[in-house]
Motif scaffolding. Sequence first.
Motif, PDB file in Angstrom:
ATOM      1  N   GLU A 125      32.047  22.814 -16.761  1.00 41.41           N
ATOM      2  CA  GLU A 125      31.070  23.451 -15.867  1.00 41.41           C
ATOM      3  C   GLU A 125      31.777  24.219 -14.751  1.00 41.41           C
ATOM      4  O   GLU A 125      32.986  24.083 -14.572  1.00 41.41           O
ATOM      5  N   LEU A 176      26.106  13.634  -9.462  1.00 45.88           N
ATOM      6  CA  LEU A 176      26.900  14.771  -9.049  1.00 45.88           C
ATOM      7  C   LEU A 176      28.375  14.451  -9.203  1.00 45.88           C
ATOM      8  O   LEU A 176      28.776  13.293  -9.228  1.00 45.88           O
ATOM      9  N   LEU A 221      27.750  17.543 -22.660  1.00 48.40           N
ATOM     10  CA  LEU A 221      27.839  19.001 -22.694  1.00 48.40           C
ATOM     11  C   LEU A 221      27.240  19.547 -24.001  1.00 48.40           C
ATOM     12  O   LEU A 221      26.445  20.477 -24.005  1.00 48.40           O
ATOM     13  N   ILE A 258      18.522  15.528 -20.203  1.00 54.17           N
ATOM     14  CA  ILE A 258      18.623  15.597 -18.750  1.00 54.17           C
ATOM     15  C   ILE A 258      19.754  14.703 -18.248  1.00 54.17           C
ATOM     16  O   ILE A 258      19.929  13.589 -18.740  1.00 54.17           O
ATOM     17  N   THR A 259      20.481  15.192 -17.293  1.00 52.53           N
ATOM     18  CA  THR A 259      21.542  14.374 -16.720  1.00 52.53           C
ATOM     19  C   THR A 259      21.329  14.258 -15.222  1.00 52.53           C
ATOM     20  O   THR A 259      20.732  15.106 -14.605  1.00 52.53           O
ATOM     21  N   THR A 260      21.835  13.215 -14.688  1.00 47.44           N
ATOM     22  CA  THR A 260      21.744  13.065 -13.237  1.00 47.44           C
ATOM     23  C   THR A 260      23.126  12.820 -12.678  1.00 47.44           C
ATOM     24  O   THR A 260      24.093  12.669 -13.405  1.00 47.44           O
ATOM     25  N   ARG A 284      29.179   9.936 -13.169  1.00 49.77           N
ATOM     26  CA  ARG A 284      28.098  10.430 -14.014  1.00 49.77           C
ATOM     27  C   ARG A 284      28.076   9.789 -15.389  1.00 49.77           C
ATOM     28  O   ARG A 284      27.223  10.107 -16.208  1.00 49.77           O
TER      29      ARG A 284
END
Lengths: 329, 340
Positions: free
Chosen positions: B58, B288, B269, B284-286, B304
């Motif tokens: 990312e 940071l 990913l 969905i991911t949460t 994560r």
Amino acid sequence: MTTATPLLEVRNATKIYGGGFLQRGNRVVALQNFSMVIPEKPAIITTIAGESGSGKTTLANAILGFISLTSGQILYKGQDITTLKGQAATAYRREVQAVFQDPYEVYNPFYRVKHIYDMVIAHLNLGYSKAQARELIEQSLRVVGLRGEEVLEKYPHQLSGGQRQRVMVARAYMMNPRLIIADEPVSAVDASLRAMILDVMLKLRDDLGVSFLYITHDLSTAYQIGDDIYVLYQGSIAERGRTVDVIERPKHPYVQMLISSVPVPDPMVKWGTVLEGVADESLRATVESGCRFYPRCPNRMDRCLKAMPPLYPVGDHGQQAACYLYEKP
Amino acid sequence: MIPQPTSSVSGAYRAGREIVLDVRNLRIHYETPRGDVIAVNGISFQVYKGEIVGLVGESGCGKTTAAMGILQLVPSPGRILSGEILINGRNMLGLTEAELRERRWRELSLIPQGAMNSLNPVMRVRDQIGDAILTHEGAIPKDKLKARILELFSLVGLPPRVYDLYPHELSGGMKQRVCIAMAIVLNPPVIIADEPTSALDVVVQRVVAQTLLDVKERLGVSMIMIGHDMGLQAQMVDRVIVMYAGNIVEVTPVMPAFHNPLHPYTQLLIASIPSIKERKPLKITTGLTHDLRNPPPGCSFQLRCPHVMDICKRVPPAMIEREPDHWVACYLYGKEEQQG
């Protein structure tokens, strides 16, 4: 069937830039004879897809009232938006919200995030107490999966790209909108965050009845979340219909070329080949009358040069393509 | 040809391949008033002759910084703290500016991200390309120079008329091809391509991507392709290097990258890529990423990771070759080995 007044209707919208007295040579037709209907119910996600220069952002700007059309009409609940006055105009501006591509540029870097919401509350004129206002803000943030303490006291640069974009969606949601114009809302964020924002859009549609005009060049995300789709090519509709139908069974030669060019995220699936020469950009000259896709089209015929093809039915659920290949004898 | 992941021969992919670029323990920090941002945390990888390696992750994961580090073009306040960059066995780090200038375009070239902004707007295409040749090879006769440039043009699919044009007279796809021509003009063994087609429309992207593949095939050049478009990676690269928060977490041939990703981050990913072939629920991911100035001890993905264990918070996992040519840094694949 549905005779109810649509939520938003665009009728024969045309936008021509330049071409005035002093610049006759520089006429650019950004949008040509575009028509679209977004129903009052149920809430749907309508995709406007196209490459750069296809007119998709011109359409968004026209609906939001940033530019005026050269000809044609945009009707909101049956009323022409250029004639809206007083309360009706205010209601339109509240009920139709926008989320833009770059979630950084829309912020004022000197203000904390909270300021955005305070401004909205002041604008809404609700006469809320501080506590009520805070509750409304918290509630909007919850919809997009954020908590007040996470973001409100921060400056825009302290948020991640995904947070910034969700803060903007929450702002739009706070106005209790019927329609959100989302212009490339996920093209500036990473794949893992993209899913989160798209999911928020689906939630708003299904749980709260908010419709979306999803403007994008990315057919993959449109395929994942979209209900209806309009594929534009140089200002005109090339094909329209249900997203699933158009993506899975494209009929217009341009849309076929577009979809086979999308790289599939699976090395086992072979990438479609684009016919040599067909995609040569130097052929991208503007065709004065007739089909704009003529210079790049593998199926071009002489008649395509004479007049712009109308939309012909090509499938179920109102799928239509603007191509003479589908003319019924 | 990409060998299948199930191959039982150990090291089937790398067998008989020559290492062209060998990056060892490359560390790049950005110096800020509140401490160093660890952009590239001592990474090592190899690039073999004639392959395209995808560098993915990312934004902010360090992929572009790592590539710029290899070119030694890290913008200030970035600094290469340590490492070795060997091209055909010769270290590029520690050269003087003059030596570097001599070798940079000849051994390592760059196809930049925005072709629109990387060409000089007041120079004709012929002069820009000619410049690179003359600077590195000294004076050569005009007709020979022209013949050489036109040969390059045919290699990247540009019509000869481009020779006399200025950049603003070219379309986006043509500009990108001029950049590709510039990158191969001195026939370097390694090319770094930074999202080479990201600014192009999808149909044009397809054509330019084909040009890159043809160039690779005909010249036998190796490429590092930075990008976040996983579709493009799947269609173009031979191997994938996955980065997360300055670290390499997985290195694998392209097939297993998409069909059998091992690292939890890679799995995430891959699962979050929207496909045009299949409608599936969004993943969905949460959570940071940690502050890059202050990484926690242990694995960089611990905040994560859905499978986080106690050890992940203490000791960073080492790279292990879980399957032939498929490397991963994760305790899910054997704790004992890792600590040993």
